[in-house]
Motif scaffolding. Structure first.
Motif, PDB file in Angstrom:
ATOM      1  N   GLU A 160       0.794  -1.227   0.000  1.00  7.88           N
ATOM      2  CA  GLU A 160       0.000   0.000   0.000  1.00  7.88           C
ATOM      3  C   GLU A 160       0.828   1.279   0.000  1.00  7.88           C
ATOM      4  O   GLU A 160       0.281   2.356  -0.237  1.00  7.88           O
ATOM      5  N   ASN A 222      -2.842   5.175  -2.919  1.00  8.21           N
ATOM      6  CA  ASN A 222      -4.069   5.929  -3.201  1.00  8.21           C
ATOM      7  C   ASN A 222      -3.849   7.427  -3.078  1.00  8.21           C
ATOM      8  O   ASN A 222      -4.321   8.212  -3.913  1.00  8.21           O
ATOM      9  N   ASP A 225      -1.800   8.665  -6.007  1.00  8.89           N
ATOM     10  CA  ASP A 225      -2.644   8.765  -7.204  1.00  8.89           C
ATOM     11  C   ASP A 225      -3.489  10.036  -7.165  1.00  8.89           C
ATOM     12  O   ASP A 225      -3.636  10.728  -8.177  1.00  8.89           O
ATOM     13  N   ARG A 226      -4.057  10.348  -6.002  1.00 15.83           N
ATOM     14  CA  ARG A 226      -4.894  11.548  -5.875  1.00 15.83           C
ATOM     15  C   ARG A 226      -4.061  12.803  -6.130  1.00 15.83           C
ATOM     16  O   ARG A 226      -4.508  13.733  -6.807  1.00 15.83           O
TER      17      ARG A 226
END
Length: 233
Positions: A160, A222, A225-226
């Protein structure tokens, strides 16, 4: 019995390190070359005589040996090595058995290459200290480099979390780290900035970002990516 010791100075303290690489395919060979280039003493082991001959002029010592044979590993004094890398290719059975024997013999640190997630689970259960997926990780790096023109490098830390190198464009160039406030907005941390030949480690919040600076950013996949989608595009 073969034993290598490398003296490394860490904060003025002498630390002895020794390495053995088992499996001299593309992955193991790359590790062997890199350790050697760094001035380390490396024992290279493979069942393939041609590969061993290739690395006899690269590694400190190269031997032909079946590492699924406990007697072979004992004869090499393998338990005395600080770090053993199991880089065996497609033979999962040999990889597992070698790793098991290494831990049973008391090797302090074993890093093993996994072919898939199931292989990784088995390696961890039998005591591997570190498990790597070189093909999978390289695939992610290539995919990230292809899908974003701003990402120049990508390193997976876990399933992650990652570290990425992102080129600053006009949207963030001219702003300070405090202005961007990416820790609060995106949960990311800028751990360093590459600016030409210079690198700024742990930059202050007041540090101004220049266009074409390379930001070394750490965070969850995540959140990265944002940040890319909302800020960099």
């Amino acid at each position: 019995m073969i034993q290598y010791e490398v003296i490394v100075i860490v904060g003025g303290v002498f630390v002895k390190k020794s390495f053995a690489v088992i499996g001299l395919g593309r992955f193991g060979g790359s590790i062997c070359r890199t350790l050697t280039d760094e001035g380390m003493e490396v024992l290279a082991i493979d069942v393939n005589e041609e590969r061993v001959n290739e690395f006899s002029m690269i590694a400190s010592h190269a031997v032909v040996g079946d590492t699924t044979d406990e007697a072979v590993l004992k004869s090499l004094g393998i338990r005395n090595f600080d770090h053993v890398i199991v880089a065996i290719g497609d033979d999962i059975q040999s990889s597992i058995l070698t790793t098991l024997i290494l831990k049973e013999l008391g090797v302090a640190c074993v890093t093993a290459k996994a072919q898939n997630d199931y292989h990784e689970k088995v390696l961890r259960k039998i005591g591997a200290d570190h498990v790597v997926h070189p093909e999978r990780d390289m695939g992610k790096r290539i995919a990230n480099n292809m899908t974003s023109s701003n990402v120049v490098d990508y390193l997976e830390l876990s399933d992650e979390h990652s570290i990425v190198e992102i080129v600053a464009n006009g949207k963030i160039g001219g702003h300070t780290i405090m202005d961007m406030d990416i820790r609060k907005k995106y949960g990311l941390n800028i751990v360093a900035i590459k600016r030409g030949e210079d690198i700024i480690v742990s930059p202050l919040a007041s540090e101004m970002i220049h266009i074409n600076d390379v930001l070394i950013v750490i965070g969850t996949d995540n959140d990265i990516d944002r940040f890319e989608k909302k800020v960099m595009e």
